[in-house]
Design an enzyme around this catalytic site. Structure first.
Site, PDB file in Angstrom:
ATOM      1  CB  ALA A  24      -0.944   0.000   1.198  1.00  0.00           C
ATOM      2  N   PRO A  54       3.098   4.427  -0.776  1.00  0.00           N
ATOM      3  CG  PRO A  54       3.458   6.496  -1.806  1.00  0.00           C
ATOM      4  CD  PRO A  54       3.580   5.018  -2.052  1.00  0.00           C
ATOM      5  CG  ASP A  80       6.449 -10.965   3.006  1.00  0.00           C
ATOM      6  OD1 ASP A  80       5.701 -10.803   2.020  1.00  0.00           O
ATOM      7  OD2 ASP A  80       7.515 -11.602   2.943  1.00  0.00           O
ATOM      8  CB  CYS A  99       5.579   2.319 -11.903  1.00  0.00           C
ATOM      9  SG  CYS A  99       6.761   1.957 -10.595  1.00  0.00           S
TER      10      CYS A  99
END
Length: 431
Positions: A250, A252, A298, A370
Site C-alpha cells: 500500500a 505510500p 509481508d 510502474c
C-alpha cells in the site's frame, strides 16, 4: 551565506551522495531541503538535481572534453558543483551572471578557495560552447537499454526520450469536497493553471510544479498529488461500496486514499512490509479524513496477517524496476543492476500467488507495476495464468494504453502519464 549560494551548495552535496555513493535522491532531498528556510531555495535545489540527473551523460561528456585531467574520486562534490552550474545554464536558463556568481561563491563556501578560478573557467566555457550531444539512452545501463530495445523495438526511442523530460504535476481532486471545475477556479485565484484529464474525473495537470503548501485545500484533504496513470487504478478495480478490499503493497498510500475518497464505506486493509512507509499511509488517510486497517506484514506470509476471511477485491501494486517512472526518479538508472531483476520477478510471482489465495470466487485482483519491462508485466501475467486454473484476465480497455498480452501498457509520457502496466483478473466462481 549570501542569497543564492545555499541552494547551490546543498545541490552539490546531494548530487555527490546520489551519483558517487549510490544514495536515493528522494531520501537525500528529504534530509537536505529542511535546512533551507525559503521554499524558493528548496524548489531550486530540486530543479537543479533533477536537471543534472536527466542530463548527467551530457555533463560528464563535457567534463571529459574540457578538462585536461579527470577529476579524482575525492572530487565528488566539486564534480557535482560543476554540474550544478551546467544545469543552470543549460536547462534552467538562469541568467549567466547569476549562475556563475552564485556557483563560484558556493565553491568558496564548500571550502575550495583555490578552485574558484578553475570552476569559473569551466562554467565560462560552458557558457561559450555547445554541450556535447549524446544518445537518448546514454543514461541507461547498457543491459537495461538493450532489454528495452528488445521489448519495444521502434518504440524504445520514445521511452528513452520521454524519460529525459520533466513529468507534469498531476492533482487528484477529492470530489467529496467539490467538483473539479470549482477547484480549477480556486487554482486560478491562486495564480495557477490546470488542464483536466478526459480519462479520470478527478485528475488535473498543473502547468508548473509547485510546493504542496501552495495548493488550495491540500492540508484539509481536498486535493492530493498523484500521477494520472496511478489515478486510473481505482476505476479499474471499481469495488462495491462496502467491499472488503486488500491493498497488498500500500505505501505510500495514494491508491488506497483514492479508493476511499470514492467509497469511504470500503473495508480496506492496507498492508506493507515497511513500518516507516506504512506511517505515510496513515498520514495520508488522516489528511483526507478516511479510515483503513493498517497492517505491517509481508503479504506473502499469510499466516502472519490474514484471518482467512476472503477479500472481494485485491490491489497488487507490485515492487518493480520502476523503469516507467524514470522521469520522476532519474536516480533509478544509477542504482538499478541486472542482478536486481530476478529477485523482483520472484517477489512479484510470490505476491500474485499469495494474494490470489485471499480473494473470494468472483472477486477481482488488479495487478499493476510502474515498469515497462515485459518480464515484469505481460510475461509475469502469462506465467500466473498458466499455473492458476481459476484465474482469467479481462482486457482493461484502450484507456489504459496499448495491448500487452492480456494486460495493457502505458508508455512514459502517453496521455501525460507515467509508464504503467495494468491487468484485471477475475477469480472463476465455478471452480
Amino acid at each position: 551565506m549570501s542569497d543564492g549560494i545555499a541552494p547551490r551548495v546543498v545541490a552539490a552535496r546531494v548530487l555527490a551522495l546520489v551519483v558517487d555513493q549510490g544514495r536515493s535522491l528522494k531520501t537525500e532531498l528529504a534530509a537536505a531541503l529542511p535546512t533551507l528556510e525559503d521554499v524558493r531555495d528548496r524548489a531550486l535545489v530540486e530543479a537543479i538535481c533533477f536537471a543534472v540527473l536527466r542530463r548527467r551523460p551530457v555533463y560528464e561528456a563535457a567534463l571529459t572534453r574540457w578538462l585536461a585531467r579527470p577529476l579524482g574520486r575525492g572530487d565528488a562534490q566539486l564534480r557535482g558543483l560543476l554540474m550544478v552550474g551546467f544545469a543552470q545554464l543549460d536547462v534552467l536558463k538562469v541568467p549567466p551572471y547569476a549562475a556563475l556568481s552564485a556557483t563560484v561563491d558556493a565553491c568558496r563556501v564548500l571550502g575550495w578557495p583555490h578552485r574558484v578560478s578553475f570552476v569559473n573557467a569551466v562554467l565560462r566555457r560552458a557558457q561559450r560552447e555547445r554541450l556535447p550531444v549524446v544518445s537518448s539512452d546514454a543514461a541507461w545501463p547498457r543491459w537495461l537499454a538493450e532489454r528495452i530495445r528488445a521489448d519495444w523495438g521502434e518504440q524504445a526511442e520514445a521511452i528513452f526520450d520521454a524519460s529525459l523530460k520533466p513529468a507534469p504535476m498531476w492533482l487528484r481532486v477529492n470530489l467529496r469536497y467539490g467538483d473539479r471545475h470549482t477547484y480549477v477556479q480556486r487554482l486560478q485565484a491562486a495564480g495557477l493553471e490546470a488542464v483536466p484529464s478526459g480519462l479520470v474525473p478527478e485528475a488535473l495537470a498543473l502547468d508548473c510544479s509547485v510546493p504542496v503548501v501552495q495548493l488550495p485545500g491540500f492540508q484539509g484533504g481536498e486535493v492530493s498529488v498523484q500521477d494520472l496513470s496511478a489515478q486510473q487504478v481505482a476505476a479499474l478495480l471499481s469495488p462495491a461500496p462496502h467491499a472488503r478490499l486488500l491493498d497488498a503493497c500500500a505505501a505510500p498510500g495514494g491508491k488506497a486514499a483514492h479508493l476511499l475518497e470514492r467509497a469511504p464505506t470500503l473495508c480496506l486493509t492496507a498492508l506493507d512490509v515497511d513500518m516507516q512507509r506504512l506511517r505515510r499511509v496513515a498520514e495520508t488517510c488522516d489528511r483526507i479524513h478516511v479510515k483503513a486497517r493498517l497492517c505491517v506484514a509481508d503479504a506473502t506470509d499469510l499466516a502472519a496477517w490474514w484471518d482467512g476471511e476472503p477479500f472481494d477485491a485485491v490491489l497488487l501494486d507490485a515492487p518493480c524496476s520502476a523503469t516507467g517512472v524514470v522521469r520522476r526518479q532519474p536516480d533509478v538508472l544509477l542504482h538499478r543492476r541486472a542482478e536486481d531483476l530476478l529477485p523482483l520477478l520472484n517477489i512479484q510471482s510470490r505476491l500474485l500467488d499469495a494474494c490470489w489465495r485471499t480473494l473470494r470466487p468472483g472477486g477481482v485482483l488488479v495487478y499493476v507495476t510502474c515498469s515497462v519491462l515485459r518480464a515484469e508485466n505481460q510475461t509475469q501475467l502469462e506465467a500466473f495464468l498458466a499455473r492458476t486454473a481459476d484465474a482469467c484476465a479481462e482486457d482493461p480497455g484502450d484507456a489504459y494504453g496499448q495491448p500487452a498480452g492480456l494486460g495493457r501498457q502505458r508508455l512514459p509520457g502517453e496521455q501525460g502519464g507515467d509508464g504503467f502496466f495494468y491487468a484485471r483478473l477475475i477469480k472463476d466462481i465455478s471452480m
